[in-house]
Structure formats: C-alpha cells, structure tokens
Design an enzyme around this catalytic site. Structure first.
Site, PDB file in Angstrom:
ATOM      1  CB  CYS A 113      -0.827  -0.054   1.387  1.00 50.84           C
ATOM      2  SG  CYS A 113      -2.089  -1.420   1.472  1.00 50.84           S
ATOM      3  CG  HIS A 255      -3.232   3.189   2.439  1.00 47.33           C
ATOM      4  ND1 HIS A 255      -3.790   2.934   1.308  1.00 47.33           N
ATOM      5  CD2 HIS A 255      -3.482   1.994   3.281  1.00 47.33           C
ATOM      6  CE1 HIS A 255      -4.090   1.449   1.309  1.00 47.33           C
ATOM      7  NE2 HIS A 255      -3.914   1.034   2.578  1.00 47.33           N
ATOM      8  CG  ASN A 285      -6.551  -1.248   1.417  1.00 47.32           C
ATOM      9  OD1 ASN A 285      -5.716  -0.823   0.431  1.00 47.32           O
ATOM     10  ND2 ASN A 285      -5.955  -1.915   2.182  1.00 47.32           N
TER      11      ASN A 285
END
Length: 328
Positions: A113, A255, A285
């Site tokens: 990520c 994020h 996500n």
C-alpha cells in the site's frame, strides 16, 4: 537544483460496483458490521479481460492529458503494485508500450500500500539529481483476483483501480515536493501477505492449492496497531524535516485502508476532519492505488489550490510506510 512537482493527475476504476449489501448474499456479514468496522460501503471490481495494466494505462493517459505532456517526453515510469499482470515482465513496461513512452525507463515497485509514495520518492530523487525531467508514477491494483471471497475478514476490504501522477522538474518557484520519507519494518512481514505463488510456495504446489495460499492473509488487529504508529511516524517526520506543524497542512491524504486508522492517525497528528480527504467508503482499500486515486479526486474537485501544503501518508504490508509533503 530543480524541485519535483506534480503537474497532472489521473485515475481509473472498474465500472462494476460491489456493495456491502451485495456481500450479504454470500457472506455471514451485513452492511452495518462492515461500515462500523471499516468505513467501507462499496468497492470496484475488475471485469473479465481487465487487468492491472488496463487501469494503469487509463489513469496514465488522464494524467498526461491534464499535464499537457506527450508520453514520448517521459524519462521514467515507476509503477507500484502487488498484483502485476505477470511476475515478469514489469507491468510498467506494458504501460510504457501502450502509452507510447518510447524514451522512458520503466519498472515495477513492490511496497504494497506504500507503493505510490515509494515511487514518488524515487521520481523525486531522479528529478532533483537531474537524471530525469519528467516522470510518471502509478499505483495500480486488481486485488479482487487475490482475495478469498469466502473470508469475510479480508474480502470486504479490498477493491480495484489505479491512480497516476506526472512529476516534472520545476525551477520557476518553490512549489513542488518538499521532502519524502520512506521506512520499513520487516519483522512483521507475515502479518499481511500473500503466501502463495512465489518461490516458497509455487503456484502449482499441492499445498498452495489445498491451503489456499494464493489469497491474501492478514492479522487485522496487528495491522491496525502498527498502521497508526507507522503513519504517525512518517507524517511527523515530514513535518519535522520542514519545520512545520499540522496547523500548516491544507490537505492530508492518507492511505485509504480503514476509517478507524485514518481517524486515529489524524487525531494523533492534531488534524481537523475538514483537512482530511477520505474516499474509502466508495472504493475500499485499493492498496498502492489508494493515495493517487484520492489525490486525483481531490485535485479535480478543486480541494487543492496553488500554494497549498499537501501531506501524503501511507502504510502497507512489509511493513512499509512513508510520507510526502508538497507545496501544490
């Protein structure tokens, strides 16, 4: 010395929307349970015949169009992903071919990520050193192909998509990337990972198939604790390096993994809710794609004005984490 500056952004997402209510039909879960624990309401899912490169190419073309840059001008392409089209060649090379970036060096970067922030850090260094004038940084994922759709603890979290940014040398003013900061802690590598399909557990191995090792495995509680600490550390490092405080920040783009992580990190930094950009509820996500998708949305919605201080903050499997502070 030139300063690297983002001059164009782009994003691309699948058309198919998978809502929490859709998941209720196949999993022991419900919209209230998912929303309360994650903040996610829906996610985008790639169709058959769509790949990581599909969305990376589209996002890149949109970023190039905004920047008014021809792909042939690019010197460098860095693509952050954990779901490449193939183990090799790099998906960045496919993007290079598709957009016509004939002069650009191209490679993939695996930092989960944190992939976009890591890629932005590399592009920033190349430009500062005079080794590149224009770079394309991409975060792109098709995570729907590596999640176990029978595991309600992980499959509810992830979605597909891509975001991209054109980074160029700026010598006209002080606007641009002020600093980037990247970190890792490999002690927790097996807290969030895909155990199968590498050299340890090859794709054709009986154990890989029987134990479903080709899917994402995660210890959610551990990830949560370390994510908040890591994102706080990375963001604080950026502020300290530039002699700034949270009060100076115009927009914080973290994020988009979990709303509770975003809220906890923002609280630690002392950032008010109106300074935090969140689109997690719409996309889930998207790993390396989450920050560049959010950045593009914020940019196109005029949430960022010239001279604004923008702080990017990421955390991902590895563990990897990092930040970038820029004056827009």
């Amino acid at each position: 010395m030139p300063r690297a500056r983002i001059i164009g952004t782009g994003s691309a997402l699948p058309e198919r929307i998978l809502t929490n209510h859709d998941l209720e039909r196949t999993l022991d879960t419900n919209d209230e349970w998912i929303t309360t624990r994650t903040g996610i309401k829906q996610r985008r899912i790639a169709a058959e015949g769509q790949f990581t490169s599909t969305f990376a190419v589209e996002a890149s073309r949109r970023a190039l169009a905004m920047a008014g840059v021809d792909a042939a001008e690019l010197d460098l392409i860095v693509l952050g992903t954990v779901t490449p089209d193939f183990p090799f060649p790099a998906t960045a090379c496919i993007v290079q071919h598709e957009i016509g970036a004939v002069r650009a060096a191209a490679f993939d970067l695996s930092a989960a990520c944190s992939g976009f922030v890591y890629g932005l850090s590399i592009a920033d260094k190349y430009i500062r050193m005079g080794m590149a004038r224009k770079a394309l940084v991409i975060g792109a994922e098709v995570l729907s192909r590596v999640v176990d759709w029978t595991d309600r603890n992980t499959c509810i979290l992830f979605g597909d998509g891509a975001g991209a940014a054109i980074v160029a040398a700026n010598t006209d003013d002080d606007n641009g990337i002020l600093s980037t900061h990247i970190f890792s802690n490999g002690s927790f590598w097996n807290t969030l990972y895909q155990p199968g399909c590498g050299s340890r557990n090859p794709a054709g191995n009986d154990r890989t198939i029987e134990d479903r090792l080709f899917f994402i495995k995660m210890d959610g509680n551990d990830v949560f604790k370390h994510a908040v600490r890591g994102m706080d550390e990375a963001a604080s490092a950026a502020l300290a390096a530039n002699g700034m405080s949270a009060a100076d920040i115009s927009l914080f783009i973290p994020h988009q993994a979990n709303r509770r992580i975003i809220d906890a990190t923002s609280k630690r930094l002392g950032l008010s809710e109106d300074k935090v950009f969140v689109n997690l509820h719409n996309y889930g996500n998207t790993s390396a794609a989450s920050i560049p998708i959010a950045l593009d949305e914020a940019n196109r919605a005029n949430r960022i004005k010239k001279g604004d201080l923008v702080l990017l903050d990421a955390f991902g499997g590895g563990f990897t984490y990092g930040s970038a502070l820029m004056r827009w």
